[in-house]
Design a protein around this motif. Structure first.
Motif: not given
Length: 129
Positions: A1-15
């Protein structure tokens, strides 16, 4: 089963929760993202999504409207090493499309329903056509 880390976005916009909703909406458009992390004092305090912005517009936002007025406070999170299946269950049952991924108190990524669809389609797409 794939883990989230393999598919997550890392370039996040925070406010910040005190940021102008109109300005944040423009930043979302400029970055082509459907959700932003709301960080206050280095901690995740909420998430603001396209749906939240749409609700605000429908209600008639004022110039002084800030992110805190419309964000989802204390959003559901999970760890980046949890499975994509677990993420899908959380999203479907919770009725949301963006899931912050945290390690301890640090946000390390974001998983969207679109990311999960890519996992499904990567395993189902015909090869060599």
């Amino acid at each position: 089963m794939p883990v989230a880390r393999e598919h997550m976005s890392r370039d996040l916009l925070s406010v910040s929760s005190g940021d102008s909703l109109s300005e944040v909406a423009q930043r979302m458009v400029d970055r082509d993202v459907g959700a932003v992390l709301v960080m206050d004092g280095g901690e995740l305090s909420g998430i603001l999504t396209e749906r939240d912005v749409l609700r605000a517009v429908a209600a008639g936002i004022e110039a002084e409207t800030v992110v805190a007025d419309w964000m989802t406070r204390d959003p559901e999170t999970m760890g980046p090493d949890d499975t994509t299946q677990h993420a899908a269950v959380l999203m479907i049952h919770g009725g949301f499309r963006h899931l912050p991924l945290v390690e301890g108190s640090d946000v390390v990524g974001m998983l969207s329903i679109r990311d999960l669809m890519r996992v499904v389609l990567d395993n189902a797409a015909p090869r060599g056509v």
